[in-house]
Enzyme design. Structure first.
Site, PDB file in Angstrom:
ATOM      1  N   HIS A  19       5.964  -0.470  -2.671  1.00 26.62           N
ATOM      2  CA  HIS A  19       5.437   0.243  -3.841  1.00 26.62           C
ATOM      3  C   HIS A  19       5.482   1.751  -3.650  1.00 26.62           C
ATOM      4  O   HIS A  19       4.792   2.495  -4.344  1.00 26.62           O
ATOM      5  CB  HIS A  19       3.996  -0.206  -4.131  1.00 26.62           C
ATOM      6  CG  HIS A  19       3.931  -1.622  -4.631  1.00 26.62           C
ATOM      7  ND1 HIS A  19       2.760  -2.337  -4.684  1.00 26.62           N
ATOM      8  CD2 HIS A  19       4.900  -2.465  -5.083  1.00 26.62           C
ATOM      9  CE1 HIS A  19       3.009  -3.552  -5.155  1.00 26.62           C
ATOM     10  NE2 HIS A  19       4.288  -3.658  -5.392  1.00 26.62           N
TER      11      HIS A  19
ATOM     12  N   LEU B 215     -10.582 -11.152   2.741  1.00 32.32           N
ATOM     13  CA  LEU B 215     -12.057 -11.224   2.712  1.00 32.32           C
ATOM     14  C   LEU B 215     -12.494 -12.509   2.022  1.00 32.32           C
ATOM     15  O   LEU B 215     -13.478 -13.137   2.397  1.00 32.32           O
ATOM     16  CB  LEU B 215     -12.598  -9.995   1.969  1.00 32.32           C
ATOM     17  CG  LEU B 215     -14.084  -9.696   2.129  1.00 32.32           C
ATOM     18  CD1 LEU B 215     -14.424  -9.487   3.598  1.00 32.32           C
ATOM     19  CD2 LEU B 215     -14.472  -8.459   1.329  1.00 32.32           C
TER      20      LEU B 215
ATOM     21  N   ASN C  89       0.827  -1.207   0.000  1.00 33.18           N
ATOM     22  CA  ASN C  89       0.000   0.000   0.000  1.00 33.18           C
ATOM     23  C   ASN C  89       0.860   1.256   0.000  1.00 33.18           C
ATOM     24  O   ASN C  89       1.949   1.271   0.587  1.00 33.18           O
ATOM     25  CB  ASN C  89      -0.921   0.021   1.226  1.00 33.18           C
ATOM     26  CG  ASN C  89      -1.863  -1.176   1.243  1.00 33.18           C
ATOM     27  OD1 ASN C  89      -2.095  -1.800   0.216  1.00 33.18           O
ATOM     28  ND2 ASN C  89      -2.362  -1.526   2.425  1.00 33.18           N
TER      29      ASN C  89
ATOM     30  N   CYS D  33      16.290  16.041 -10.155  1.00 32.30           N
ATOM     31  CA  CYS D  33      17.441  15.901  -9.228  1.00 32.30           C
ATOM     32  C   CYS D  33      17.324  14.688  -8.328  1.00 32.30           C
ATOM     33  O   CYS D  33      18.245  14.370  -7.576  1.00 32.30           O
ATOM     34  CB  CYS D  33      17.577  17.175  -8.397  1.00 32.30           C
ATOM     35  SG  CYS D  33      16.265  17.379  -7.177  1.00 32.30           S
TER      36      CYS D  33
ATOM     37  N   SER E  89      -4.667  -9.655  -3.040  1.00 34.14           N
ATOM     38  CA  SER E  89      -5.261 -10.620  -3.987  1.00 34.14           C
ATOM     39  C   SER E  89      -4.243 -11.628  -4.493  1.00 34.14           C
ATOM     40  O   SER E  89      -4.597 -12.614  -5.123  1.00 34.14           O
ATOM     41  CB  SER E  89      -5.854  -9.869  -5.188  1.00 34.14           C
ATOM     42  OG  SER E  89      -4.802  -9.166  -5.862  1.00 34.14           O
TER      43      SER E  89
HETATM   44  N1  APR Z   1     -10.812  -7.125   4.682  1.00 32.55           N
HETATM   45  C1  APR Z   1      -9.903  -8.016   4.225  1.00 32.55           C
HETATM   46  N2  APR Z   1      -9.611  -8.178   2.905  1.00 32.55           N
HETATM   47  C2  APR Z   1     -10.288  -7.404   2.031  1.00 32.55           C
HETATM   48  C3  APR Z   1     -11.258  -6.456   2.432  1.00 32.55           C
HETATM   49  C4  APR Z   1     -11.512  -6.336   3.823  1.00 32.55           C
HETATM   50  N3  APR Z   1     -12.424  -5.471   4.306  1.00 32.55           N
HETATM   51  N4  APR Z   1     -11.761  -5.872   1.312  1.00 32.55           N
HETATM   52  C5  APR Z   1     -11.118  -6.416   0.260  1.00 32.55           C
HETATM   53  N5  APR Z   1     -10.234  -7.348   0.691  1.00 32.55           N
HETATM   54  C6  APR Z   1      -9.340  -8.178  -0.113  1.00 32.55           C
HETATM   55  C7  APR Z   1      -9.929  -8.620  -1.436  1.00 32.55           C
HETATM   56  O1  APR Z   1     -10.598  -9.867  -1.275  1.00 32.55           O
HETATM   57  C8  APR Z   1      -8.666  -8.757  -2.312  1.00 32.55           C
HETATM   58  O2  APR Z   1      -8.171 -10.091  -2.284  1.00 32.55           O
HETATM   59  O3  APR Z   1      -8.221  -7.389  -0.428  1.00 32.55           O
HETATM   60  C9  APR Z   1      -7.648  -7.823  -1.663  1.00 32.55           C
HETATM   61  C10 APR Z   1      -7.338  -6.605  -2.503  1.00 32.55           C
HETATM   62  O4  APR Z   1      -6.727  -7.040  -3.690  1.00 32.55           O
HETATM   63  P1  APR Z   1      -6.242  -5.936  -4.749  1.00 32.55           P
HETATM   64  O5  APR Z   1      -7.344  -4.956  -4.982  1.00 32.55           O
HETATM   65  O6  APR Z   1      -5.664  -6.676  -5.897  1.00 32.55           O
HETATM   66  O7  APR Z   1      -5.090  -5.145  -3.973  1.00 32.55           O
HETATM   67  P2  APR Z   1      -3.590  -5.606  -3.735  1.00 32.55           P
HETATM   68  O8  APR Z   1      -3.493  -7.082  -3.590  1.00 32.55           O
HETATM   69  O9  APR Z   1      -3.078  -4.779  -2.618  1.00 32.55           O
HETATM   70  O10 APR Z   1      -2.871  -5.143  -5.098  1.00 32.55           O
HETATM   71  C11 APR Z   1      -1.476  -5.318  -5.169  1.00 32.55           C
HETATM   72  O11 APR Z   1      -1.468  -4.148  -7.276  1.00 32.55           O
HETATM   73  O12 APR Z   1      -2.020  -2.418  -8.698  1.00 32.55           O
HETATM   74  C12 APR Z   1      -1.083  -2.873  -7.822  1.00 32.55           C
HETATM   75  O13 APR Z   1       0.340  -1.400  -6.719  1.00 32.55           O
HETATM   76  C13 APR Z   1      -0.941  -1.931  -6.661  1.00 32.55           C
HETATM   77  O14 APR Z   1      -0.151  -2.476  -4.457  1.00 32.55           O
HETATM   78  C14 APR Z   1      -1.107  -2.809  -5.440  1.00 32.55           C
HETATM   79  C15 APR Z   1      -0.890  -4.201  -5.994  1.00 32.55           C
END
Ligand code: APR
Length: 237
Positions: A108, A202, A91, A119, A177
C-alpha cells in the site's frame, strides 16, 4: 522454509499508531473517501496533505515494538538456514525497516515517501508536504502527493507477492482484520494450494475461519512467542 508473513495495522498498534477499523480507529474518525482517494486529493489537496502530515509526524514519533523486532530475528534465523522470509505489509509506516527488516514489500506504499503526479518522481520525504511544495525533480508545484495507495488505486508489487505466495511453505497473517482485498484473499489462495496458515491477531479477523491455526493476543507478546517456537521447530536459536 519459505515463510510468507502479511502484516497489518495491528502490528504497529502497540507502537502508538492507530489501526483503521478498531473502535477509535482512523476510518471510524475520518471518512476515507474524503482523504484517501485520488478524487479527494484533486478536490481538497490541503485537507489531504494535513491528514497525511499528521500521520507522518505520528510515525516519526513512534518506535518499532517487540513484534517488529521478532520478525527481524525470524528473517535472520531463516536466512541462516537457507530459508527465506517474504515480509509483505499493508502498513505505510516504516517501523519494520526501523526495526532492522532487510526486505519489506509495501503493497500500500510508504507514508515516508512522496511522488510527483506531474513527472512521477518518487523520493523519501519525512517532512510535511503542501500544495506549495515544488517537485525537486521537475519543479512543478501542487502535484506532490504521499506515495501511498489510495482507495480505487492498484496495490503495488502484486506479481512479486503472487510468486512469494506460490513458493510459501507457511503463511502467517499478523494484525490485520482481513477486511481489504487483495491482501484479505491471500489466505484462501495459499489454503487452496494446501499450504498451512496461521493467524496472529488481537481478535479473530474477518477471515479467521480460513486459518488452520491462530494465536490471539497483543502482537508484542504473541509474535515473539510464535517466532521463538518456529525457530525452535526449524532447528534455529
Ligand atoms: N496486536 C495484534 N493485533 C491487533 C492489535 C494488537 N495490539 N491491535 C489491533 N489489532 C488487530 C485488530 O484486531 C484488527 O483485526 O489489528 C487489526 C487491524 O485491522 P484494520 O484496522 O482493519 O487494519 P488493516 O487490516 O491493516 O487494514 C488493511 O485497510 O484502509 C486500508 O490501507 C488500509 O492497509 C490498510 C488496510
Amino acid at each position: 522454509m519459505n515463510l510468507f508473513v502479511l502484516t497489518g495495522a495491528g502490528i504497529s498498534a502497540e507502537s502508538g499508531l492507530g489501526t483503521f477499523r478498531d473502535p477509535g480507529g482512523l476510518w471510524r474518525r475520518f471518512d476515507p473517501m474524503r482523504l484517501a482517494t485520488p478524487e479527494a486529493f484533486a478536490a481538497e489537496p490541503d485537507e489531504v496533505h494535513a491528514f497525511y502530515n499528521l500521520r507522518r509526524r505520528g510515525v516519526r514519533e513512534a518506535a518499532p515494538n517487540a513484534a517488529h523486532a521478532a520478525l527481524v530475528r525470524l528473517e535472520a534465523g531463516l536466512a541462516a538456514r537457507g530459508g527465506h522470509l517474504f515480509l509483505c505489509t499493508q502498513n505505510v509506516d516504516d517501523l519494520h525497516e526501523r526495526a532492522g527488516a532487510r526486505a519489506v514489500t509495501h503493497m500500500h506504499g510508504e507514508l515516508m515517501r512522496v511522488r510527483c503526479t506531474a513527472c512521477g518522481e518518487g523520493r523519501p520525504w519525512p517532512e510535511d508536504l503542501s500544495v506549495e511544495t515544488a517537485c525537486p525533480s521537475c519543479g512543478r508545484r501542487g502535484g506532490m502527493r504521499p506515495d501511498v495507495v489510495w482507495f480505487g488505486e492498484v496495490p503495488l508489487h502484486l506479481d512479486a507477492i503472487a510468486d512469494a505466495l506460490d513458493e510459501a511453505d507457511l503463511f502467517v497473517a499478523i494484525g490485520t482484520s482481513g477486511a481489504v482485498y487483495p491482501a484479505a484473499g491471500f489466505v484462501a489462495r495459499v489454503r487452496g494450494a494446501g499450504i498451512p496458515t496461521h493467524e496472529i491477531n488481537l481478535a479473530p479477523s474477518d477471515t479467521a475461519g480460513l486459518f488452520d491455526a491462530a494465536t490471539y493476543g497483543p502482537a508484542t507478546r504473541a509474535v515473539p512467542a510464535f517466532v521463538d517456537g518456529l525457530l525452535r521447530e526449524t532447528g534455529g536459536s
